[in-house]
Structure formats: structure tokens, C-alpha cells
Design an enzyme around this catalytic site. Structure first.
Site, PDB file in Angstrom:
ATOM      1  CG  ASP A 100      -2.180  -0.892   0.895  1.00 44.17           C
ATOM      2  OD1 ASP A 100      -2.569  -0.987  -0.290  1.00 44.17           O
ATOM      3  OD2 ASP A 100      -2.734  -1.481   1.831  1.00 44.17           O
ATOM      4  CG  ASP A 170      -7.490  -4.218  -1.651  1.00 41.58           C
ATOM      5  OD1 ASP A 170      -8.001  -5.149  -2.294  1.00 41.58           O
ATOM      6  OD2 ASP A 170      -7.608  -4.129  -0.424  1.00 41.58           O
TER       7      ASP A 170
HETATM    8  N1  GLY Z   1      -6.710  -2.312   1.708  1.00 44.21           N
HETATM    9  C1  GLY Z   1      -7.698  -1.571   1.048  1.00 44.21           C
HETATM   10  C2  GLY Z   1      -9.081  -1.839   1.500  1.00 44.21           C
HETATM   11  O1  GLY Z   1      -9.315  -2.424   2.539  1.00 44.21           O
HETATM   12  O2  GLY Z   1      -9.978  -1.445   0.803  1.00 44.21           O
END
Ligand code: GLY
Length: 392
Positions: A100, A170
């Protein structure tokens, strides 16, 4: 973009409420790093189990940069810079940041570089891009999600104890950090990793009807598909709405940065699926579009992310197609704002109704204000008003 007077009035009134609330929050919070308010007040995540490297920690500086750009108010910029400096600790820790890195650093350091030309911020952004690129698995052609360096998540290992090759939808939103690094340095390696990951996601994560898996386990030696569990959604084969939103926006962004038409087509396919699910539910996003009718549980954030993705798609399609995406984005935005927003400047958090994952037995992480919902509300409003900063 021409639109009717009623819609324009709503946009202006809503933006004014955002401006008032954000000015009050900025005064209270400054460089605090928030996640979700408790009793109407945000608290700093640093000394909590979330910690400084948590994936949501770029959203507050992202909101501040959007506000600084739209209003010219220096107080937003000062607070955003304060958070950016605090996130340096993440860049120098092995366990600091995972896949992320894009969410954290595009909305903080890279935003600063893009909006002010601050060289120190550019270096931070490139450092983060190197960390993200280091997660690329060239044999499987994907960016590895999460870590298990401390053996804390034995359920994430294969039966023989070897490391799984988790890939999640994601991560599509982290790829723009790599595209940016190639655009910035002229070195194509970052773009190659991002584009290959996006192609693998097209094959392994997106289903033919435009619905998605949240996560897949790939053989880290070959990229072969091993498993497709339910992840944060209802279960295997279901359709976690925030994951759907990441696919819509993420593939549209991969198109913007590469010009590969197949990414735009994938974004549109996922968008059409989301639009049909939302249209039959008053434009309010359920946590999972393919789950039992009861309990009814919403994730407003999935809707707001989808709205931003639809507005991104609208920028890239032919004129006769644009209204479909823009009108759907507006409907989602209005439905979520009318149902979930708290405009009181004396309480923290704007958009309620955010849910982190479907299975949440105590309900502690269900239908609450979460910082990223506010970011995407602001981005969508500013996109529609024509003065959003492009931060992806
Ligand atoms: N890690 C991104 C989400 O939980 O949407």
C-alpha cells in the site's frame, strides 16, 4: 460540462459544507493522523495497533492537499506537510510499508511534489516507489500483497509452510506510484512491473462478467492460480463492493498512465457491473453485491470510490459515452451524501456508513465514518466542480 441548475446548486452547497467542516477539522487536527473518530473525535493512529504504516494514513494529507489546491488556504498545506514528515519513519523501517505504499505516498509526498515542486517530497516518492517495486515477483508477474515476516499470520501460509503469493484487487490503486516513478525518472522498469501486475489482475482477479475476486493466491514460482478465497467480502465467488470500486478506478488509472486500451475496457466492464448493482439499490452500495439479502449492511466508501473511478472513465471515453459515467457518479454521490453525511463542524468525520469487511462479528468496524470515505467524497465533488488536483 453542462448540467442542470438543481445539480449545480447541490454541488455548490455541498462543497461549501465540506469547506466549513474541513477548515474546522484542520484547525483541530493539524498533523494528527486519523482513521475513524471515537465519540465524535479523531485520535492519532501512531501508538495504536494500526501504526504509522497503515494503508489509510495518506488520506488525511490527500484531503488537505485537495483543499489547499481548491481554496489556496495555506493552513491546509502546513498540516499536510506535517503529516508527510511524520511518514518518513515508515520509509526507513523494514516492516513499515507493504503493497500500500501508493496509497500512503501518492497522497502525501507525491502530491506535495506535484503541487509545489518540493524536491524533498519527490525523493520521498521515489524511495516509496522503490520499496513497492521491490515487491514485484517477476516469475509470477504480480506485486505481492502483505507480509508474513514475523510468522504472525500462519493462516496466510501454504499447507507446507511456504509463503503464499497473495495478490489483491486493492493493489490496482498503488500502481500509479510506479507509473509516476517511470514518468519522473525516465526509467521504464517501474512501469513494466505495474503494467504486468495489471495484466495478471485482469486474468486472475476480474471475472468475465465484470465482478471481481478480492484476493487470489498465486504460486510464487510460476504465477499459477492456487486459490480464490472470499477475502474481505462475503465468501468465495462473491463480490466485495470496495474491491469492485478499486477495480473500476484502478484499471481506469492504468489506462491513463499506459494508454493500453484493454485496461480501459476492463475498467468499463467492472463499471457496468457496479452501475447495475447500484441502480437496483437506490444507488447505495452494499458491502458485497453478491451476498444474502439480510443483514443489510452498507459501505458508503465503496460507492464514493466507484464514483471517482466513473469520473476518471468519463475523461477517457467518447463524448456520447460520457454521460453514462458522470450521471451514475452523481447519483451515487448524492445518495451517499444524503444518507450518510454529518455536516456538523464540531464533530470529526464527514461520511458515515463505511464498513471495512463483510464478516465483522462485533460490528465494531461496520457503518462508521472512515477517513478514506471523506477523501473520495472531496475528490468526487472537486472533479465535478472542475478543480480537483490529480493525485493518482
Ligand atoms: N486495503 C484496502 C481496502 O481495505 O480497501
Amino acid at each position: 460540462m453542462k448540467r442542470d441548475a438543481n445539480t449545480q446548486k447541490w454541488l455548490e452547497e455541498t462543497w461549501e459544507k465540506v469547506r466549513i467542516k474541513m477548515t474546522a477539522e484542520c484547525g483541530r487536527l493539524g498533523e494528527t493522523i486519523p482513521f475513524a473518530p471515537k465519540n465524535g473525535r479523531y485520535f492519532d493512529v501512531e501508538n495504536t495497533p494500526l501504526g504509522l504504516g497503515f494503508w489509510t494514513n495518506g488520506f488525511w494529507p490527500g484531503m488537505l492537499w485537495q483543499m489547499a489546491h481548491a481554496t489556496g488556504d495555506e493552513r491546509f498545506k502546513t498540516a499536510a506537510r506535517g503529516v508527510e514528515r511524520r511518514l518518513d519513519a515508515v520509509l526507513t523501517s523494514l516492516d513499515g510499508v507493504d503493497h500500500d505504499a501508493g496509497f500512503l505516498f501518492l497522497l502525501s509526498a507525491v502530491a506535495d511534489w506535484r503541487l509545489t515542486g518540493n524536491g524533498e517530497s519527490r525523493r520521498r516518492g521515489l524511495h516509496a516507489a522503490n520499496l513497492l517495486a521491490g515487491r514485484y515477483n517477476p516469475a509470477g508477474r504480480f506485486i505481492r500483497a502483505w507480509d508474513d515476516r514475523k510468522g504472525e499470520n500462519p493462516q496466510w501460509l501454504n499447507a507446507d509452510g511456504s509463503v503464499c503469493g497473495w495478490m489483491i484487487v486493492d493493489c490496482m490503486m498503488n500502481l500509479p506510484l510506479l507509473y509516476w516513478a517511470s514518468e519522473e525518472t525516465g526509467d521504464p522498469r517501474y512501469r513494466h512491473a505495474a503494467r504486468n501486475h495489471a495484466r495478471t489482475a485482469q486474468q486472475r482477479i476480474v471475472r468475465p462478467d465484470g465482478s471481481c475476486n478480492h484476493l487470489v493466491s498465486l504460486d510464487p514460482e510460476t504465477g499459477e492460480l492456487l486459490d480464490a478465497p472470499g477475502g474481505q467480502g462475503y465468501g468465495p465467488g462473491s463480490s466485495w463492493s470496495r474491491g469492485q470500486a478499486w477495480a473500476v478506478y484502478g484499471f481506469a488509472l492504468s489506462y491513463r498512465h499506459t494508454g493500453d486500451r484493454e485496461f480501459l475496457d476492463t475498467a468499463k466492464r467492472c463499471a457496468h457491473y457496479c452501475i447495475s448493482c447500484l441502480a437496483v439499490n437506490d444507488w447505495l452500495p452494499l458491502v458485497d453485491y453478491r451476498s444474502p439479502k439480510e443483514p443489510v449492511k452498507y459501505d458508503s466508501d465503496a460507492g464514493l470510490i466507484t464514483a471517482c473511478g466513473l469520473l476518471e472513465i468519463a475523461e477517457h471515453v467518447e463524448n456520447l459515452e460520457k454521460d453514462l459515467y458522470t450521471d451514475a457518479a452523481l447519483r451515487i454521490l448524492r445518495a451517499c451524501a444524503e444518507r450518510f453525511c454529518d455536516w456538523d463542524p464540531d464533530t470529526d468525520g464527514i461520511v458515515g456508513g463505511g464498513t471495512t469487511y463483510y464478516h465483522d462479528p462485533g460490528g465494531r468496524m461496520s457503518e462508521l465514518p472512515i477517513i478514506y470515505g471523506d477523501y473520495y467524497l472531496i475528490e468526487a465533488l472537486l472533479r465535478l466542480r472542475g478543480d480537483a488536483a490529480f493525485l493518482w
